[in-house]
Design a protein around this motif. Sequence first.
Motif, short mmCIF file in Angstrom:
data_model
loop_
_atom_site.label_atom_id
_atom_site.label_comp_id
_atom_site.label_asym_id
_atom_site.label_seq_id
_atom_site.Cartn_x
_atom_site.Cartn_y
_atom_site.Cartn_z
N TYR A 12 0.81 -1.21 0.00
CA TYR A 12 0.00 0.00 0.00
C TYR A 12 0.85 1.27 0.00
CZ TYR A 12 -3.73 -3.21 1.45
OH TYR A 12 -4.62 -4.24 1.52
N THR A 13 2.08 1.19 0.50
CA THR A 13 2.91 2.38 0.66
C THR A 13 4.36 2.05 0.34
OG1 THR A 13 3.49 1.92 2.96
CG2 THR A 13 1.43 3.15 2.57
N LEU B 109 2.00 5.80 -6.34
CA LEU B 109 2.80 4.86 -5.55
C LEU B 109 3.99 4.33 -6.33
CD1 LEU B 109 3.25 3.25 -2.99
CD2 LEU B 109 1.57 1.57 -3.81
N ALA B 110 3.80 3.93 -7.59
CA ALA B 110 4.92 3.41 -8.37
C ALA B 110 6.01 4.47 -8.53
CB ALA B 110 4.43 2.93 -9.73
N GLN C 102 6.65 6.88 -6.50
CA GLN C 102 7.30 7.07 -5.22
C GLN C 102 8.28 5.93 -4.92
OE1 GLN C 102 4.59 7.56 -1.95
NE2 GLN C 102 6.17 8.31 -0.56
N LEU C 103 7.95 4.70 -5.34
CA LEU C 103 8.87 3.59 -5.13
C LEU C 103 10.17 3.78 -5.89
CD1 LEU C 103 6.65 0.37 -5.11
CD2 LEU C 103 7.12 1.99 -3.29
N ARG C 104 10.11 4.57 -6.94
CA ARG C 104 11.32 4.86 -7.73
C ARG C 104 12.06 6.08 -7.21
NH1 ARG C 104 11.53 1.51 -11.79
NH2 ARG C 104 9.66 0.62 -12.72
N GLY C 105 11.65 6.58 -6.06
CA GLY C 105 12.33 7.73 -5.47
C GLY C 105 11.68 9.06 -5.78
N GLY C 106 10.53 9.04 -6.45
CA GLY C 106 9.83 10.26 -6.80
C GLY C 106 8.98 10.80 -5.67
N ALA C 107 8.29 11.89 -5.95
CA ALA C 107 7.51 12.58 -4.94
C ALA C 107 6.22 11.82 -4.62
CB ALA C 107 7.16 13.98 -5.43
N PRO C 108 5.75 11.94 -3.38
CA PRO C 108 4.46 11.32 -3.03
C PRO C 108 3.29 12.08 -3.65
CG PRO C 108 5.33 12.57 -1.17
CD PRO C 108 6.39 12.58 -2.22
N LEU C 109 2.14 11.49 -3.58
CA LEU C 109 0.92 12.05 -4.16
C LEU C 109 0.53 13.35 -3.47
CD1 LEU C 109 -1.52 11.39 -6.10
CD2 LEU C 109 -2.62 10.37 -4.09
N THR C 110 0.03 14.30 -4.26
CA THR C 110 -0.52 15.53 -3.71
C THR C 110 -2.02 15.60 -4.00
OG1 THR C 110 -0.21 16.85 -5.72
CG2 THR C 110 1.67 16.71 -4.18
N ALA C 111 -2.71 16.45 -3.24
CA ALA C 111 -4.15 16.61 -3.45
C ALA C 111 -4.44 17.15 -4.84
CB ALA C 111 -4.73 17.55 -2.38
N GLU C 112 -3.62 18.07 -5.32
CA GLU C 112 -3.84 18.66 -6.65
C GLU C 112 -3.71 17.60 -7.74
OE1 GLU C 112 -1.81 19.83 -4.31
OE2 GLU C 112 -2.98 21.60 -3.70
N GLU C 113 -2.70 16.74 -7.61
CA GLU C 113 -2.54 15.66 -8.58
C GLU C 113 -3.72 14.71 -8.56
OE1 GLU C 113 1.90 14.21 -9.36
OE2 GLU C 113 1.29 14.04 -7.26
N LEU C 114 -4.17 14.37 -7.38
CA LEU C 114 -5.28 13.43 -7.26
C LEU C 114 -6.55 14.00 -7.87
CD1 LEU C 114 -6.13 10.68 -6.27
CD2 LEU C 114 -6.59 11.67 -4.02
N ARG C 115 -6.77 15.27 -7.65
CA ARG C 115 -7.95 15.91 -8.22
C ARG C 115 -7.87 15.91 -9.75
NH1 ARG C 115 -10.99 21.06 -5.66
NH2 ARG C 115 -12.82 21.06 -7.03
N HIS C 116 -6.71 16.25 -10.29
CA HIS C 116 -6.53 16.26 -11.74
C HIS C 116 -6.71 14.85 -12.31
CE1 HIS C 116 -5.14 17.43 -15.66
NE2 HIS C 116 -4.05 16.68 -15.59
N TYR C 117 -6.19 13.87 -11.62
CA TYR C 117 -6.31 12.46 -12.03
C TYR C 117 -7.76 12.02 -12.10
CZ TYR C 117 -6.13 7.37 -11.01
OH TYR C 117 -6.32 6.00 -10.97
N THR C 118 -8.56 12.33 -11.08
CA THR C 118 -9.96 11.93 -11.10
C THR C 118 -10.72 12.65 -12.21
OG1 THR C 118 -10.52 13.58 -9.40
CG2 THR C 118 -9.99 11.36 -8.64
N GLU C 119 -10.38 13.90 -12.46
CA GLU C 119 -11.04 14.64 -13.53
C GLU C 119 -10.69 14.06 -14.89
OE1 GLU C 119 -9.62 18.54 -12.73
OE2 GLU C 119 -11.15 18.99 -11.21
N GLU C 120 -9.42 13.75 -15.11
CA GLU C 120 -9.00 13.18 -16.38
C GLU C 120 -9.61 11.81 -16.61
OE1 GLU C 120 -6.47 14.45 -18.90
OE2 GLU C 120 -7.58 16.11 -17.97
N LEU C 121 -9.68 11.01 -15.56
CA LEU C 121 -10.25 9.67 -15.69
C LEU C 121 -11.74 9.75 -15.99
CD1 LEU C 121 -9.37 6.74 -15.54
CD2 LEU C 121 -9.84 6.78 -13.08
#
Length: 326
Positions: A201-202, A231-232, A234-253
Amino acid sequence: MSEQLRIYAAPMEGLTTILWRQVHHRLFGGVDAYFTPFISPNSNLAFSPKEWREIDPRANADVPTIPQLLTNNADHFLWASGKLRELGYNRVDFNLGCPSGTVTAKRKGAGFLTDLPALERFLGKIYANADNAVSIKTRLGKADMTTWEPLLAMYCRFPVAELTVHPRLASDGYKGEPRPDAFAQALARCPFPVCYNGNIYTAYDAARLKQRFPTASAWMLGRGLMADPALARQLRGGAPLTAEELRHYTEELYTAYRRYYDKGEPAVGRMKEQWFYISRHFADAARPLRRIQKADTPPEYEGAVAAFWRDCTFVPTENGFGEGSI
């Protein structure tokens, strides 16, 4: 955590559709291969329109995709794998992990694990005749652990491209803790790559697993990736999820589903499934989530989502979502 790490997106019926894969890959990436929801070849020897949408090479051109097959008939498997080879897929995955009662009752998925002699004949035929690489996703057995030892020995007799082990029984469903000792057995004995799947999960979960199983070939993310699409990355050393990204993701989907379906109601249904997982990132989400789940039309859904973003607080999750919450 990121070095020499392969990350897969697990197949999840109704969730990891081609539309989801396209949106996720474009916005987040980090996934080496997306496994399709299972395709069920049968005596018709033809892909259904729904299955064709998932494997159409034009739709998957920019998304690394591995088709997954669900059957207990070797001839049907070989027909499908041959057609997929013609479409440019050089690897297919065999589903021996689905725990759904409607699947196992037909002696498919994890239900096939109850008849090891028949399964060995099946594997013998497909590995002798398939032109493309064949990997396997498996559970430990259907209802008890007595199956695992002979099952593992059987796998080791075939040229499996990669074995993904979800260390639960079919009867476990997705409840309780996986059995890491069983995965350790596979990792120690198999002469081919072995991938771990279950309860990642994390980044913290993945780091613990990597410490215990440093020679695993890959991590397969399912419910964790649905809840945290970054999550993927972040496992590669990238930044964790942000609220803005999540909102954009749900809108795009949602936009992708609205464009695909002639009517809006199917798009709303697809998004309800996504929000079941996404809502785990928010405090005070129970009541706003119920409003989303009750929505039947696009206006109702859009109003419920607007209220969700207004009333709920995004809470970055670091140490898991809690037993039973996903």
